[in-house]
Design a protein around this motif. Sequence first.
Motif, PDB file in Angstrom:
ATOM      1  N   ASN A   8       0.853  -1.181   0.000  1.00  0.00           N
ATOM      2  CA  ASN A   8       0.000   0.000   0.000  1.00  0.00           C
ATOM      3  C   ASN A   8       0.888   1.230   0.000  1.00  0.00           C
ATOM      4  OD1 ASN A   8      -2.320  -1.595   0.216  1.00  0.00           O
ATOM      5  ND2 ASN A   8      -2.221  -1.593   2.426  1.00  0.00           N
ATOM      6  N   SER A  10       1.118   5.756   0.190  1.00  0.00           N
ATOM      7  CA  SER A  10       0.497   7.006   0.613  1.00  0.00           C
ATOM      8  C   SER A  10       1.343   8.177   0.128  1.00  0.00           C
ATOM      9  CB  SER A  10       0.399   7.048   2.144  1.00  0.00           C
ATOM     10  OG  SER A  10      -0.075   8.316   2.575  1.00  0.00           O
ATOM     11  N   ASN A  17      -4.039   7.781   4.768  1.00  0.00           N
ATOM     12  CA  ASN A  17      -4.710   7.570   3.474  1.00  0.00           C
ATOM     13  C   ASN A  17      -3.968   6.598   2.556  1.00  0.00           C
ATOM     14  OD1 ASN A  17      -6.696   9.510   4.209  1.00  0.00           O
ATOM     15  ND2 ASN A  17      -5.254  11.121   3.635  1.00  0.00           N
ATOM     16  N   ARG A  19      -3.446   3.561   0.054  1.00  0.00           N
ATOM     17  CA  ARG A  19      -4.208   2.932  -1.035  1.00  0.00           C
ATOM     18  C   ARG A  19      -3.424   1.720  -1.514  1.00  0.00           C
ATOM     19  NH1 ARG A  19      -4.956   8.142  -4.696  1.00  0.00           N
ATOM     20  NH2 ARG A  19      -3.996   9.302  -3.020  1.00  0.00           N
TER      21      ARG A  19
END
Length: 66
Positions: A8, A10, A17, A19
């Motif tokens: 992930n 950010s 946050n 993603r």
Amino acid sequence: MPKRIILNWSLEADGRNFREWTRGEMGRDGVFDTGLLAPRNIRALQVIVLNAWSSGDIAIDSVVAQ
């Protein structure tokens, strides 16, 4: 040794946050190469280990971004 992982990313320096970027299987040699998928401007990277090649402790010695 990790087997299946999720990466992930950010854009926030404090890691807010996240993603999902990509997921896949590390080789038995411990290498996971994203190749040309590398997005620009990542400020924080999160590695989630889903399982391992064998039982016991799981360790990631280093993460290299180029």
